[in-house]
Each structure stands twice: as C-alpha cells, then as structure tokens.
Write an enzyme that holds these catalytic residues in place. Structure first.
Site, short mmCIF file in Angstrom:
data_model
loop_
_atom_site.label_atom_id
_atom_site.label_comp_id
_atom_site.label_asym_id
_atom_site.label_seq_id
_atom_site.Cartn_x
_atom_site.Cartn_y
_atom_site.Cartn_z
N SER A 79 0.76 -1.16 0.16
CA SER A 79 0.25 -0.22 0.04
C SER A 79 0.89 1.29 -0.11
O SER A 79 2.03 1.09 0.46
CB SER A 79 -1.05 -0.12 1.35
OG SER A 79 -1.41 1.17 1.60
N TYR A 128 -3.20 -0.62 9.93
CA TYR A 128 -3.11 -1.06 8.58
C TYR A 128 -1.63 -0.47 8.10
O TYR A 128 -1.06 -1.42 7.36
CB TYR A 128 -4.25 -0.63 7.83
CG TYR A 128 -4.32 -0.71 6.34
CD1 TYR A 128 -5.01 -1.69 5.94
CD2 TYR A 128 -3.72 0.35 5.17
CE1 TYR A 128 -5.14 -2.02 4.52
CE2 TYR A 128 -3.79 -0.10 3.99
CZ TYR A 128 -4.51 -0.99 3.42
OH TYR A 128 -4.80 -1.02 2.16
#
Length: 258
Positions: free
Chosen positions: A148, A161
C-alpha cells in the site's frame, strides 16, 4: 545481447495463481487480468456466493475455494485444495486478502491492532510458507504481496493497516534473499488510491480527505483495478524474470507527489 525465446514475455500460459481475497475489489481485478494473460486462477475467500459469482464471470480458467486465511494451521490444506480445484500446481501466490480499520491510534485497541496484523501479515506468512516447498522443488514460482502507499507515507487513522502493509516490505526483501537463487521471485505492488469498495469505505463521509488525496496525486484521479492487475501480470511474467525484491507503486505518482 541475449535474444528471448519466449513468444510473448507477458503471457502467463501454464501458470496457476492462488489469489486471497480474489472474489471482489482489487483481488477480482487482479484475477481478471491474470486470466486475460492466460493463467488459471483460484479465488479464495470466506463468502462462497461472492466467489462463485466471480469465478463464473471470469470463465473456465477460474475456480474457487472457500477458506478463512486466519486459520493459519490450515494453510497447507488450502494450497492442496487450490491445486485440486485448478488441476495444476500453484505457481503464483497473490497475498491480497486484508481488512481495513479506520481509527485514530489513540482509540485503536491492542486487540484491533492484532486482528489487522493477523489477517495481513501472519496469515500471509503462513500461506507463503505452505506454498514455497512446491515452488522450490519445481524451481519456479512467484509470490506477490499487495502492499500500500501506507508502506511508504504517513496517513492518519490507519496505524494498524500501515503497520501491516509496511511489514510486507520487509517480508519481500527477506524472502527474496532466501529464494531468489532457487527459481522463486518475490515482489509486491503498492496500490495508491484505486476505486474499490475498500476505498469507498475509507473515504466514506470524509470529502476533505478525498480532496487531499487527489491534490497530492499528480495524475489527479483514482486508479482503476486493472491498473493494479496489469502491474501484477508484469511482475509475475517472464518479462520481469530479473526482478525480485521490488515493491512497485501503482499510484498515479502519489508517492513522489508534493
């Protein structure tokens, strides 16, 4: 100069990809591109109805296995079931499944933090560990992680996350040093802001955040799922045969934007 003997270096004919979280979102987009490149795909997830519909839409090259990847002790079983479903050994593993938690760090409990890490990091390691022996024996395989932009840049309200996706970077580098000389390549893609249900959830009720994202993205738009899918095809194809240990941003320039 060495001339390649591969007719189409971007083709994935005779490859079989196991894709966690493959029934929807980015996972489905990746699966669609892999199928177009000639690979068989095995979609893995917890919702059979979603997987069944996705596999039917993708056609005869797609199958599915219903499985919860957080049941780490069953990782080897998943690899076996996937090979049976596709009638061929798994040669590509896409560690894509994940969960999103939008919370300020001060409000994120240890239990919530651990849940995110278990799904993204520990489960991905368990599945990688289970699929590697076959790849190493055949001296052929690709392991790919969906990282990400939070692997590179700081974003608020995603501490768990971000920690999970940053861990992927270390896993890619370490695994590469262990298996690259044995015919197995390990890479990652780092999607920027791609139109998907997860992005919609992350931006829900937060128009200012959406505006900030677009302002810092040089292309001034969100990406499409196929943008990620074709990047995956490249990294898993013979065209990328000398690439391992790479974390490739697919982000419209956001990682370098100002």
């Amino acid at each position: 100069m060495t001339n390649s003997t591969v007719p189409n270096p971007f083709a994935l004919t005779n490859e079989t990809a196991l894709i966690t979280g493959g029934g929807s979102g980015l996972g489905y987009g990746i699966a669609s591109c892999l199928v177009k490149a000639g690979a068989k795909v095995v979609l893995v997830g917890r919702r059979e109805s979603v997987l069944s519909a996705a596999a039917e839409e993708l056609g005869s090259q797609a199958s599915y296995v219903t499985h919860d990847i957080t049941e780490m002790e069953r990782a080897a079983e998943l690899v076996e079931r996937s090979a049976e479903a596709a009638e061929s050994s798994v040669s590509i593993l896409i560690n894509n499944a994940g969960v999103h938690l939008k919370k300020w760090a001060v409000d994120t409990s240890p239990h919530e933090f651990n849940t995110v890490l278990q799904t993204h990091v520990v489960a991905a390691h368990a599945l990688t560990q289970a699929v590697l022996p076959g790849m190493l024996e055949r001296r052929h395989g690709n392991v790919l992680f969906t990282a990400s932009m939070t692997s590179f840049i700081g974003m608020s309200q995603v501490v768990a996350y971000s920690a999970a996706k940053s861990a992927y970077v270390g896993m890619v580098r370490s695994l590469t040093t262990e298996v690259a000389d044995k015919g197995v390549r390990v890479n990652a893609i780092a999607p920027g802001w791609i139109e998907s249900p997860m992005l919609e959830q992350a931006l829900q009720g937060d128009p200012d955040r959406k505006a900030r994202i677009l302002q810092r993205t040089p292309m001034t738009k969100f990406g499409q799922q196929e943008d990620v899918g074709w990047a995956v095809v490249y990294l898993c194809s013979p065209a990328a045969k000398f690439l391992s240990g790479v974390v490739l941003p697919v982000d419209g320039g956001a990682c370098v934007g100002f």
